[in-house]
Structures are given as structure tokens and as C-alpha cells.
Design an enzyme around this catalytic site. Structure first.
Site, PDB file in Angstrom:
ATOM      1  N   ALA A 373       3.943 -12.394   8.929  1.00  0.00           N
ATOM      2  CA  ALA A 373       2.812 -12.753   8.065  1.00  0.00           C
ATOM      3  C   ALA A 373       3.016 -12.121   6.700  1.00  0.00           C
ATOM      4  O   ALA A 373       3.214 -10.907   6.586  1.00  0.00           O
ATOM      5  CB  ALA A 373       1.499 -12.262   8.683  1.00  0.00           C
ATOM      6  N   PHE A 375       2.522 -10.369   3.293  1.00  0.00           N
ATOM      7  CA  PHE A 375       1.579  -9.348   2.863  1.00  0.00           C
ATOM      8  C   PHE A 375       0.668  -9.875   1.760  1.00  0.00           C
ATOM      9  O   PHE A 375       1.085 -10.654   0.905  1.00  0.00           O
ATOM     10  CB  PHE A 375       2.333  -8.124   2.328  1.00  0.00           C
ATOM     11  N   ASP A 442     -11.744 -11.348  19.444  1.00  0.00           N
ATOM     12  CA  ASP A 442     -11.472 -10.024  18.873  1.00  0.00           C
ATOM     13  C   ASP A 442     -11.693 -10.023  17.355  1.00  0.00           C
ATOM     14  O   ASP A 442     -10.790  -9.671  16.595  1.00  0.00           O
ATOM     15  CB  ASP A 442     -10.030  -9.624  19.207  1.00  0.00           C
TER      16      ASP A 442
END
Length: 571
Positions: A373, A375, A442
Site C-alpha cells: 500500500a 504511503f 475491525d
């Protein structure tokens, strides 16, 4: 007396030998890295290696020449061999063999002719609206048709300096090392990295793709719909040479920060489970594994929903030896590498949970899948604010959260800032729909960019616990939507569009995910579950409209025939 003196001398010699060995062990990482740089130098190779070929386990590699770059000598093996009885992550998915075989085919093409290899190298990783690259049974790309729909051509209001995260001055030169951890660059043996520095350029177009992505962030989106930088950045995540690896601090499970040769950085989540493994029904949501393929699929789902709030994510097959062990300067990480009884390379790192030899991450033999992923901008340059999700779960085995027992909980939330004005509550509803389609329970916090105050979007970070179950729909995720009965008109219309047969969310996701190097990213039951969950979302909204009226449920954010986007301050 003479025997006593000889015994003392013997003890002293043993002590000196032990000290010397400890010093040599501590120096091994630097010595190996220097040896790797002195040799022919294919240590940065990104290609897949066949299990039966080059990497057959370190035990056999030991017999090779001691000067071969990147492979451990006998002293290294002494440290790394920490055999566990049950390396639970030794399984890999069916796509691992597929990708490895694909790498061999690509090598064959390169040997046959350079033109074919060049064409393969420039294969786009993700489709765009002008594509039609993936053809459906009707001969038309559903994804391309979706992005041509008027709902996916909604214009943003004109951007001011206050609406962009960075104000680019083209007269200012960019120094990439100023934005990262300088300790990871220009250390001994890395002087050659300077040649990759873009410091001689002065225009934004010449910046590396990760920086162009950062520059494009604004009040309304992380990236624009048809920005060519997105495809280039996804390609960088897969092909850029990894120059440094370190463990990310915090978190319950192991994550790695990878730095590339162009100074870009990405968060690596390694594969822990096969695609077919479901979360056991007796598992609590907070004890489940994070899935690398969930991070990849979440990015594609977010884009299809036209939220554009998930940072770009791509799957990558990583060589654990050359691209993690040999380039890391993190001794704590380096010391956790070992050889499994199956002769596979494994490591486990350090984290709160699941970081032990029993939960080791093992390659096949040293290749491992993972998600990368991109930044977001450094916090020193663009601060982000962390918010507690009002519908956060209790994260307790017996206690319930307030919203689970209070049916009027949303009325209380509406009285609290920032949910009492602007579009923040609608953003929470978007995030709720997004999480339900993935089955993600979550979502305890979320983040926004501080510069834009409360009038901006929610960043959809950390989606690794999605796509754990396909045979069960966790309806409690939809409680915020059923309690508040609020949704953006644009979101509502797109959900209806994605439920139509000519588009169909599962087909769009399958087509979009084909562009990822780890395809197939999701198995069919997970794709079919999204269609089922989409119908459930629309049923909840239909009941809300029937109960409270369309005007009170669907918030207008599309105006006129041009469907212009209203600012975040609108209510």
C-alpha cells in the site's frame, strides 16, 4: 601449580574465541550486503524464480561458491536455523504456483525476443474508463462502461489553495531525502542510490509517481478518477527495486515498511492464509488474521464505489532472501529468519500477536505474496487527525458497545461535533457500506487530513480484516445505516447501478482484480457474497425510505444535469 596456570590460559583463550565469534556474528549483515554489492549484482531482481530451479533451499545453496551474492555462509546458517515444529504459514495459495509459472513463461519470451518482453513489461496493472481491455461475454468491458456512466463523471468544484493538500511551486527543486528517514539512505555500501535521485528536475511532471500522487490529494479525494499517475504508481509498487526494509512499530500483526529506489515507501502485509481459508465461526473479529488479498480487493472496491479514499494497493511476489533479509538494517527482523524443516525460508519478526516460530511466514521456497500500500504523505508535511469511530466495537469477549444495546444511539451521535454539521455523518455511512460489502468488523478509528478541518473525506485505511467470511453476512456492521437512515444520493444511485445485471458488482470486481499481479485475488464465493450483501444494503435503505420518506433519508449532493459536486460544507 603449572597445571593451574595452563588451565587459566585455556579459559582465557576460550573466552577470547567466544568474543571474536560474537563480534563476527554482529558484523555478518554488513559483510553480506557488501559482498552482494561487489558481485554481479542481480540481488535486486524482481522476477519470480521457479521453486525447482534457483532457490531450492539454503541447505543446497551452501555448497555453491562462497562468493555468490546474497546467499548465507555457514556462520549465517548457524544463526538462521531455528526449526519450528509447525510453521503454520507454510501453505501458499494456488496463485503462487501460477505466478511462478508465469514468470518462467515471461523469461522464455524474453529469450525469444526483446520486443515481446518489452510489451509485457508495459502491461497496465489496472483498467481505466477508456479501456475495454478486459472483455466480457458481450464483447464489452463492464468496468469501462461503468466509468463512462454519468454518475462516474461528476465534476469537483474548482479547487483553491485551501482545497489542495500541497501547493506546488514549480520554481522549487525537490529533495526526496528530506521527506523520509535519512538513516535508510546513503549508508555504507549505498552510495550508488544517488543516481536514482530526481533532484535535478524542477517540474511536477518529472517527480516520481509517489510524489505526484501526494501532490494530487485534495479536500474531496485521494486521487482523481482517470489520473494516469495511479496506474504508474501501481506499476512502481510491483516493479521498483526494494532498497530497505524495516518493521512497522505498533499493531497486533507483522507489517513491513519497504523503501524503493526512487525513495517511495509502501506498507507490506505478507500472506498469512490461502484465499480459500475462511475465518472460523468461533473466532472473535479482533483475533482474526489480516489478509493481504483483502487490502488489494478493498482498493479496487473503493474505486468501483467511486469513493477513492483507499491509498493505491498492489499485490507483489517478494523474494524473502534478496528483497527482505539482504536489504534490511533491522537486526531484530534479520535475526528471526530461519530455515523450516521443509527447507523453506521463514521469518516472523516482532509484533503483539502471531510473531513466533509457530506463526512464521514461510516462502515457497523463498517467494511470498504480499500487498503493498502506497504511503500517504509524511506526517511532518501533512498532519492527519485520528478519530474514534462512534460505532466502534467493544473489543471484549463479553461486553457490548453502547450502540449495540441503544436503538436511539444515532440521535446522540448527531448532536456531537463533527457529526452535527457538514457531511461527516454521511461519510460514516459510506464507510459502513464499504465495510459491510467486505465483511470488515475491525473499524475502530479513522483518519482525516488536518489541513481540511472537518469538511473533508474519511481515509479508508487498514482493510486487512475484510473478506474473511463469504458464507456469513455480519448484519451488525449495517447498524449505523439502519439507525441513522441517511445516505448520499450519489452513493445510493451508484449502489442501485451496481446491482443491475448489466454491471453487477461481482463481475466488476473480478474484472478489475484481473489487473493485479496476484490474480485471482478473490475466490468466487467472496465475489458472490458481495452481490448478496449489496442487495441487503439496498433493502435496509428501502425500509428507511418507507419509514421516514425519501427526502429525509437520501441527502442531495447531485445538482442539475451536469451533476456537479457540492462542497463538504453542504447539508
Amino acid at each position: 601449580m603449572i597445571l593451574f596456570r595452563k588451565f587459566r590460559v585455556l579459559i582465557l583463550m576460550v573466552f577470547l574465541v567466544a568474543c571474536t565469534m560474537h563480534i563476527m556474528i554482529d558484523l555478518l549483515p554488513k559483510l553480506e550486503k557488501r559482498a552482494a554489492g561487489a558481485d554481479s549484482g542481480d540481488g535486486g531482481c524482481q522476477c519470480a524464480h521457479h521453486p525447482g530451479g534457483e532457490a531450492q533451499g539454503w541447505g543446497k545453496q551452501r555448497a555453491r561458491s562462497a562468493a555468490e551474492a546474497g546467499w548465507p555462509n555457514k556462520h549465517t546458517l548457524r544463526i538462521l536455523q531455528d526449526f519450528s515444529n509447525e510453521p503454520s504459514s507454510n501453505l501458499t495459495s494456488h496463485s503462487l504456483e501460477k505466478i511462478t509459472a508465469a514468470g518462467d513463461r515471461a523469461d522464455a519470451f524474453r529469450r525469444t525476443g526483446p520486443a515481446a518482453g518489452k510489451a509485457e513489461e508495459h502491461k497496465p496493472l489496472i483498467g481505466d474508463a477508456s479501456g475495454g481491455r478486459t472483455v466480457s461475454g458481450h464483447g464489452v468491458s463492464r468496468l469501462a462502461a461503468l466509468f463512462e456512466h454519468p454518475l462516474y463523471k461528476v465534476d469537483l468544484p474548482p479547487l483553491t489553495d485551501d482545497d489542495t493538500l500541497f501547493n506546488v511551486n514549480t520554481d522549487t527543486r525537490f529533495y526526496p531525502k528530506a521527506t523520509g528517514n535519512q538513516g535508510w539512505h546513503n549508508e555504507e555500501g549505498n552510495e550508488d542510490e544517488e543516481e536514482f535521485s530526481p533532484t535535478g528536475e524542477v517540474t511536477a511532471e518529472s517527480y516520481p509517481n509517489w510524489l505526484r500522487f501526494h501532490i494530487g490529494i485534495n479536500r474531496y479525494e485521494l486521487y482523481s478518477r482517470h489520473n494516469p499517475v495511479l496506474d504508474a504508481l501501481l506499476k512502481d509498487l510491483v516493479l521498483q527495486r526494494i532498497t530497505s526494509v524495516a518493521m512497522k512499530s505498533g499493531g497486533t500483526q507483522l507489517k513491513l515498511i519497504m523503501t524503493f529506489q526512487n525513495y517511495g515507501q509502501a506498507l507490506f502485509k505478507p500472506m498469512k492464509q490461502t484465499r480459500e481459508q475462511e475465518t472460523p465461526p468461533d473466532f472473535f473479529y479482533f483475533s482474526d488474521f489480516e489478509r493481504h488479498n483483502a487490502e488489494i480487493a478493498a482498493f479496487h472496491l473503493d474505486r468501483i464505489l467511486d469513493f477513492r479514499r483507499v491509498p493505491p494497493v498492489a499485490g507483489r511476489l517478494v523474494n524473502m532472501t534478496r528483497e527482505i533479509r539482504d536489504v534490511t538494517r533491522d537486526k531484530k527482523l534479520w535475526r528471526t529468519f530461519f530455515i523450516s524443516p521443509a527447507n523453506n525460508v521463514c521469518f516472523y519478526g516482532e509484533c503483539s500477536y502471531y510473531c513466533s516460530t509457530e506463526h512464521a511466514l514461510c516462502g515457497k521456497p523463498d517467494q511470498i505474496e504480499g500487498s503493498l500500500a502506497a504511503f500517504l504523505p509524511d506526517l511532518n508535511l501533512a498532519k492527519r487527525k485520528t478519530w474514534r469511530n462512534p460505532w466502534r466495537r467493544s473489543y471484549h469477549k463479553r461486553k457490548k458497545a453502547e450502540w449495540e444495546v441503544d436503538p436511539d444511539y444515532c440521535d446522540e451521535v448527531k448532536q456531537m461535533p463533527p457529526y452535527d454539521r457538514g457531511t461527516r455523518l454521511l461519510d460514516i455511512m459510506d464507510m459502513t457500506i464499504f465495510d459491510f460489502l467486505m465483511g470488515n468488523m475491525d473499524r475502530h478509528h479513522y483518519e482525516t487530513f488536518e489541513k481540511f478541518g472537518n469538511d473533508t473525506f474519511i481515509i479508508h485505511l487498514d482493510n486487512g480484516r475484510g473478506f474473511g467470511k463469504h458464507s456469513h453476512d455480519e448484519l451488525s456492521i449495517l447498524v449505523p445505516l439502519s439507525q441513522c437512515c441517511r445516505v448520499r444520493k450519489s452513493t445510493y444511485l451508484r449502489l442501485q447501478l451496481l446491482a443491475k445485471e448489466e454491471f453487477q458488482l461481482s463481475s466488476l470486481m473480478e474484472e478489475s482484480l484481473l489487473r493485479d499481479r496476484l490474480s485471482p485475488v478473490l475466490i468466487q464465493p467472496h465475489l458472490q457474497a458481495m452481490d448478496r450483501r449489496l442487495r441487503l444494503v439496498l433493502q435496509v435503505l428501502s425500509r428507511c425510505i418507507e419509514k421516514e420518506g425519501h427526502v429525509n433519508v437520501v441527502e442531495e449532493d447531485l445538482v442539475g444535469d451536469s451533476a456537479t459536486h457540492r462542497g463538504p460544507g453542504h447539508r
